[in-house]
Scaffold this active site. Structure first.
Site, PDB file in Angstrom:
ATOM      1  N   ASN A 208      17.931   0.775   5.653  1.00  0.00           N
ATOM      2  CA  ASN A 208      18.609   0.626   6.855  1.00  0.00           C
ATOM      3  C   ASN A 208      19.959  -0.399   6.893  1.00  0.00           C
ATOM      4  O   ASN A 208      20.174  -0.551   5.952  1.00  0.00           O
ATOM      5  CB  ASN A 208      17.336  -0.064   7.761  1.00  0.00           C
ATOM      6  CG  ASN A 208      16.738  -1.262   7.111  1.00  0.00           C
ATOM      7  OD1 ASN A 208      17.638  -2.200   6.566  1.00  0.00           O
ATOM      8  ND2 ASN A 208      15.680  -1.446   7.417  1.00  0.00           N
ATOM      9  N   PRO A 304       3.573   1.054   2.297  1.00  0.00           N
ATOM     10  CA  PRO A 304       2.444  -0.004   2.679  1.00  0.00           C
ATOM     11  C   PRO A 304       3.118  -1.072   3.683  1.00  0.00           C
ATOM     12  O   PRO A 304       4.076  -1.167   3.691  1.00  0.00           O
ATOM     13  CB  PRO A 304       2.501  -0.723   1.222  1.00  0.00           C
ATOM     14  CG  PRO A 304       3.367  -0.330   0.720  1.00  0.00           C
ATOM     15  CD  PRO A 304       3.889   0.957   0.940  1.00  0.00           C
ATOM     16  N   ASP A 305       2.252  -1.396   4.612  1.00  0.00           N
ATOM     17  CA  ASP A 305       2.506  -2.397   5.685  1.00  0.00           C
ATOM     18  C   ASP A 305       2.244  -3.815   5.084  1.00  0.00           C
ATOM     19  O   ASP A 305       1.283  -4.592   4.879  1.00  0.00           O
ATOM     20  CB  ASP A 305       1.444  -2.128   6.821  1.00  0.00           C
ATOM     21  CG  ASP A 305       2.004  -2.974   8.136  1.00  0.00           C
ATOM     22  OD1 ASP A 305       2.401  -4.119   7.881  1.00  0.00           O
ATOM     23  OD2 ASP A 305       1.806  -2.460   9.234  1.00  0.00           O
ATOM     24  N   ILE A 306       3.372  -4.370   4.494  1.00  0.00           N
ATOM     25  CA  ILE A 306       3.329  -5.627   3.724  1.00  0.00           C
ATOM     26  C   ILE A 306       2.890  -6.605   4.677  1.00  0.00           C
ATOM     27  O   ILE A 306       2.049  -7.782   4.466  1.00  0.00           O
ATOM     28  CB  ILE A 306       4.782  -5.994   3.128  1.00  0.00           C
ATOM     29  CG1 ILE A 306       5.042  -4.817   2.110  1.00  0.00           C
ATOM     30  CG2 ILE A 306       4.526  -7.308   2.459  1.00  0.00           C
ATOM     31  CD1 ILE A 306       6.182  -4.822   1.564  1.00  0.00           C
ATOM     32  N   LEU A 307       3.530  -6.589   6.022  1.00  0.00           N
ATOM     33  CA  LEU A 307       3.105  -7.772   7.149  1.00  0.00           C
ATOM     34  C   LEU A 307       1.547  -7.969   7.201  1.00  0.00           C
ATOM     35  O   LEU A 307       1.044  -8.910   7.171  1.00  0.00           O
ATOM     36  CB  LEU A 307       4.043  -7.897   8.118  1.00  0.00           C
ATOM     37  CG  LEU A 307       3.652  -8.737   9.256  1.00  0.00           C
ATOM     38  CD1 LEU A 307       3.769 -10.111   8.725  1.00  0.00           C
ATOM     39  CD2 LEU A 307       4.506  -8.464  10.506  1.00  0.00           C
ATOM     40  N   PHE A 323       8.979 -10.550  11.436  1.00  0.00           N
ATOM     41  CA  PHE A 323      10.034 -10.397  12.206  1.00  0.00           C
ATOM     42  C   PHE A 323       9.988  -8.705  13.034  1.00  0.00           C
ATOM     43  O   PHE A 323       9.316  -7.920  12.485  1.00  0.00           O
ATOM     44  CB  PHE A 323      11.265 -10.402  11.360  1.00  0.00           C
ATOM     45  CG  PHE A 323      11.811 -11.708  11.161  1.00  0.00           C
ATOM     46  CD1 PHE A 323      13.003 -11.929  11.695  1.00  0.00           C
ATOM     47  CD2 PHE A 323      11.172 -12.532  10.484  1.00  0.00           C
ATOM     48  CE1 PHE A 323      13.586 -13.093  11.244  1.00  0.00           C
ATOM     49  CE2 PHE A 323      11.589 -13.900  10.290  1.00  0.00           C
ATOM     50  CZ  PHE A 323      12.929 -14.113  10.627  1.00  0.00           C
TER      51      PHE A 323
END
Length: 398
Positions: A208, A304-307, A323
């Protein structure tokens, strides 16, 4: 904050030397003892009398002063301090420091010491950008010298750009951090920053537009409040900050592994723009056109969803800040994300193309907590970072 600390302050020659007087005031107010060293060029801009009056101590300015050598020789002078601060650090002083030259009192002190050194560069923009200066500052950092600034702005010579000495308050924060003081002293904060790159083949990737500027600014602000910072960064377009532990990664999977390896931490600020998907069938060789006019079929898998992992993991920090970069319904989507992920705060911003925020130097954020949402005015990303760091310090104290 600096009670019982002794600062050896070397004042170089340049119009920014006047800021050293304000820095002395701040140091004294914080409880530090200041031993001033004034170079011959520095004395062209501030007087020994004014420096001595503010510091409450004798000003040292000559290498071959028999009285000074008898009372406190330059070798001893260079080693009784807890920190040596060079402000302003001119191009000449930086060059002498890196090259090991010792032809006056200031350069001799810098060569004859094993005390930590912090420099605040100040010079004309073209001098700062010259390859020789950039080599010198890179070598100084490699030698363990901490660097604060320079800022960007209008010069006394009328030019504009990087080269202005950092403001005394910012230098004070860096000094506090270096000496292990400040509201976040003794705290470990993890910061993630930048984009991730998910390979399609060896030469192409999905990413991005994140520059990493906001995450980098947050790491600096936390460092300046005394925190030990682990900075996990993807391939950002801005340089990583000095004075923090930098871990460089490429992919979301690598970022997750680096984050988990950094625990335990007192707080985590998850500012990285992690790619939601990766190419499951990434090619080991460069994909080639085959003349059919058909694009290759790419299969995607969720990253993977790190947060979520951090917010709901066994080693969860006391404070987790996520964020949310949105283009529509910013506050609504961000509030839902906070609940879904399980983090304490969400810093939300509108990254629609018209805002210029993605990759820009300013940000306009909404801080969302369990207590509600708070809209901050648009400001420089450095200012956003300092405000957020102050809030984090207050939350951890509470």
């Amino acid at each position: 904050m600096l009670a019982d600390k002794r600062i050896l302050l070397i004042i170089g020659g340049g119009i920014a030397a006047y800021k050293s007087l304000a820095l002395i005031r701040l140091l004294k107010r914080a409880g530090a003892a200041v031993t001033p060293v004034l170079t011959r060029a520095g004395a062209e801009f501030v007087t020994p009398l004014s420096v001595s009056a503010l510091a409450g101590e004798k000003v040292y300015d000559a290498l071959f002063d028999l009285t000074d050598e008898a009372e406190m020789g330059h070798i001893q002078l260079s080693r009784v301090a807890d920190l040596i601060v060079v402000a302003p650090a001119t191009a000449d002083l930086l060059a002498k420091m890196v090259q090991g030259r010792a032809d006056d009192l200031a350069s001799t002190l810098l060569l004859a010491t094993d005390t930590r050194v912090l420099v605040a560069p100040a010079m004309n923009v073209r001098m700062w950008q010259h390859p020789a200066t950039q080599r010198n500052i890179a070598q100084a950092r490699a030698d363990g010298v901490q660097v604060v600034g320079p800022d960007e702005g209008e010069m006394a010579c009328g030019e504009y750009g990087p080269g202005r000495m950092a403001e005394p308050e910012v230098i004070m924060q860096a000094i506090s951090s270096e000496l292990g003081s400040g509201p976040l002293a003794g705290k470990h904060v993890l910061v993630t920053s930048g984009p991730t790159h998910e390979p399609i083949d060896p030469v192409r990737y999905i990413a991005n537009r994140s520059s990493g500027a906001q995450g980098t600014a947050i790491a600096v602000a936390l460092r300046d409040l005394g925190a030990k910072v682990t900075f996990v960064t993807g391939p950002a377009s801005v340089p990583a900050p000095a004075g923090v532990a930098v871990v460089r990664v490429e992919t979301a999977a690598e970022m997750l592994a680096a984050v988990e390896a950094a625990f335990p931490a007192d707080a985590a600020v998850m500012a990285a723009a992690v790619a939601d998907w990766r190419v499951a069938n990434a090619s080991g060789s460069k994909l080639k056109k085959d003349g059919s006019g058909l694009a290759p079929a790419l299969e995607f898998a969720e990253n993977p969803d790190i947060l979520t992992r951090v917010s709901q993991g066994a080693l969860r920090p006391a404070l987790v800040v996520g964020f949310a970069a949105e283009t529509d319904h910013v506050a609504e989507y961000a509030a839902a994300k906070r609940l879904r992920k399980g983090c304490d705060w969400i810093v939300a911003n509108d990254v629609s193309p018209a805002t210029g925020i993605m990759g820009g130097s300013e940000n306009a954020v909404t801080l969302i907590t369990a207590a509600g949402s708070e809209v901050w005015p648009r400001m420089a990303k450095d200012a956003v970072a300092r405000e957020l760091a102050a809030r984090i310090a207050a939350a951890l104290r509470a």
